[in-house]
Write an enzyme that holds these catalytic residues in place. Structure first.
Site, PDB file in Angstrom:
ATOM      1  N   HIS A 180       0.858  -1.174   0.000  1.00 38.84           N
ATOM      2  CA  HIS A 180       0.000   0.000   0.000  1.00 38.84           C
ATOM      3  C   HIS A 180       0.894   1.223   0.000  1.00 38.84           C
ATOM      4  O   HIS A 180       1.748   1.372   0.853  1.00 38.84           O
ATOM      5  CB  HIS A 180      -0.913   0.011   1.226  1.00 38.84           C
ATOM      6  CG  HIS A 180      -1.801   1.211   1.257  1.00 38.84           C
ATOM      7  ND1 HIS A 180      -3.019   1.229   0.632  1.00 38.84           N
ATOM      8  CD2 HIS A 180      -1.624   2.445   1.778  1.00 38.84           C
ATOM      9  CE1 HIS A 180      -3.567   2.431   0.778  1.00 38.84           C
ATOM     10  NE2 HIS A 180      -2.737   3.188   1.480  1.00 38.84           N
ATOM     11  N   CYS A 181       0.697   2.087  -0.973  1.00 40.59           N
ATOM     12  CA  CYS A 181       1.564   3.256  -1.088  1.00 40.59           C
ATOM     13  C   CYS A 181       0.825   4.479  -0.582  1.00 40.59           C
ATOM     14  O   CYS A 181      -0.203   4.864  -1.142  1.00 40.59           O
ATOM     15  CB  CYS A 181       1.973   3.444  -2.540  1.00 40.59           C
ATOM     16  SG  CYS A 181       2.974   4.906  -2.798  1.00 40.59           S
TER      17      CYS A 181
END
Ligand SMILES: *[C@@H]1O[C@H](CO)[C@@H](O)[C@H](O)[C@H]1NC(C)=O
Ligand SMILES: [Zn+2]
Ligand SMILES: [Zn+2]
Length: 348
Positions: A180-181
């Site tokens: 997850h960025c």
């Protein structure tokens, strides 16, 4: 302000940025993060309770819930760099006859990068949904080592396709989950890994190009000032040539904002270049960073109950085995750039 104070502030800001970026944007399980966690614990011993509680809840909201904070921060930093470049560096460069063509490259890169950034944010990374999951199940085969058939996600209550993982920030399972960025407020998965990779490279190019133009400009400024030939009289009345430290100090005091920007860009460039190379390597060998960490047993050091429920833990990591299935460079890259589409189940 004297040089040392300015320099102290500068180093402080840069170190804080490095600390925050490394601690929160990337992988939670790298050895580097363990070191940072330790540093955080030591710092926590000296901070009052209320401040700890406040910062914990803020950090939780920032990093464990979806929010656009980092997108805004990204745009803000980028705006600051481009404003600085346009209003200060650009004019200098024109004076020393840098061509308009090379000065326009950063703006072209900005357009390309903005498109890729937008695609990273908006593209669905490959959410596992009720209507699609039966076909999503067949995209990749279970390897029986990192991914086992018939395991359901306790939250989504759907059988997990191979290579998928539940994102706790977005609260959904994602196909070919990478990570997850926070910078794009989205997961990186099957359908947007290629945008993410190109995005990383475009930011690197952008930072590198502006840094080169700025460096060139500063070099000309030094040459023109004649500082390299200058000298000063030391405490003993001897004439000494002005060394490199003197030149740096001069630049710092004459162009504080430009030097600051250059330092920031060089830092961003090297950080992202390393990151982009790591992700290219993973793409080339058909592996996600989730699988990379998993196969090295990083998740086991922290065996979080949710992680165990998630079947993240591979109790005896076997470092001698390769956990990926490479079918050659072109096919691996092909799979990233033309991700297999899961079709919606026909209702009948
Ligand atoms: C990549 O690896 C997965 C298993 O992790 C496999 O199902 C898939 O076919 C591989 N793709 C290529 C192009 O090798
Ligand atoms: Zn899930
Ligand atoms: Zn996510």
């Amino acid at each position: 302000m004297d040089f040392l104070t300015l320099f102290g502030i500068y180093v402080g800001v840069v170190l804080t940025c490095i600390f925050l970026v490394c601690k929160y944007s990337g992988q939670q399980h790298s050895p580097f993060n363990k070191l940072l966690n330790y540093v955080t614990k030591v710092i926590a011993l000296f901070t009052p309770q209320w401040l700890q509680r406040f910062s914990q809840s803020t950090l939780h909201r920032l990093f464990h819930q979806r929010n656009n904070m980092f997108i805004y921060l990204h745009i803000l930093l980028e705006g600051a760099v481009y404003a600085e470049f346009t209003f200060e560096v650009f004019g200098f460069c024109r004076e020393m006859d840098t061509t308009l063509t090379s000065l326009s490259v950063p703006y072209i890169l900005l357009v390309v990068k903005t498109f890729l950034f937008y695609r990273c944010i908006k593209t669905d990374p490959g959410t596992v949904t009720k209507s699609k999951f039966s076909s999503q199940l067949h995209v990749y085969s279970y390897d029986g080592r990192l991914f086992h058939p018939g395991v359901s996600c306790p939250t989504c209550q759907l059988v997990k396709p191979a290579r998928s993982k539940h994102c706790r920030v977005c609260d959904r399972c994602v196909q070919r989950f990478d990570h997850h960025c926070v910078w794009v407020n989205n997961c990186i998965g099957a359908q947007n890994t290629h945008y993410f990779l190109l995005y990383l490279f475009s930011v690197c190019l952008m930072a590198g190009d502006i840094a080169l133009l700025t460096g060139d400009m500063l070099l000309h400024a030094v040459l023109r000032s004649g500082l390299l030939r200058a000298s000063y009289i030391d405490d003993y009345g001897q004439q000494q040539p002005a060394g490199p430290l003197f030149v740096v100090q001069h630049l710092f005091l004459t162009f504080p904002r430009i030097v600051f920007m250059l330092g920031f860009l060089v830092f961003v460039f090297f950080l992202l270049a390393g990151y982009a190379l790591f992700h290219s390597y993973l793409g080339i060998v058909n592996q996600t960073s989730n699988e990379w960490y998993k196969s090295r047993g990083y998740f086991c050091q922290h065996c979080h109950p949710a992680a165990i429920a998630d079947h993240l833990c591979n109790p005896v990591p076997d470092h001698s085995k390769r956990y990926y299935y490479s079918r050659g460079l072109l096919r691996n890259l092909g799979e990233i750039f033309f991700p297999p589409q899961a079709v919606r189940k026909k209702d009948n």
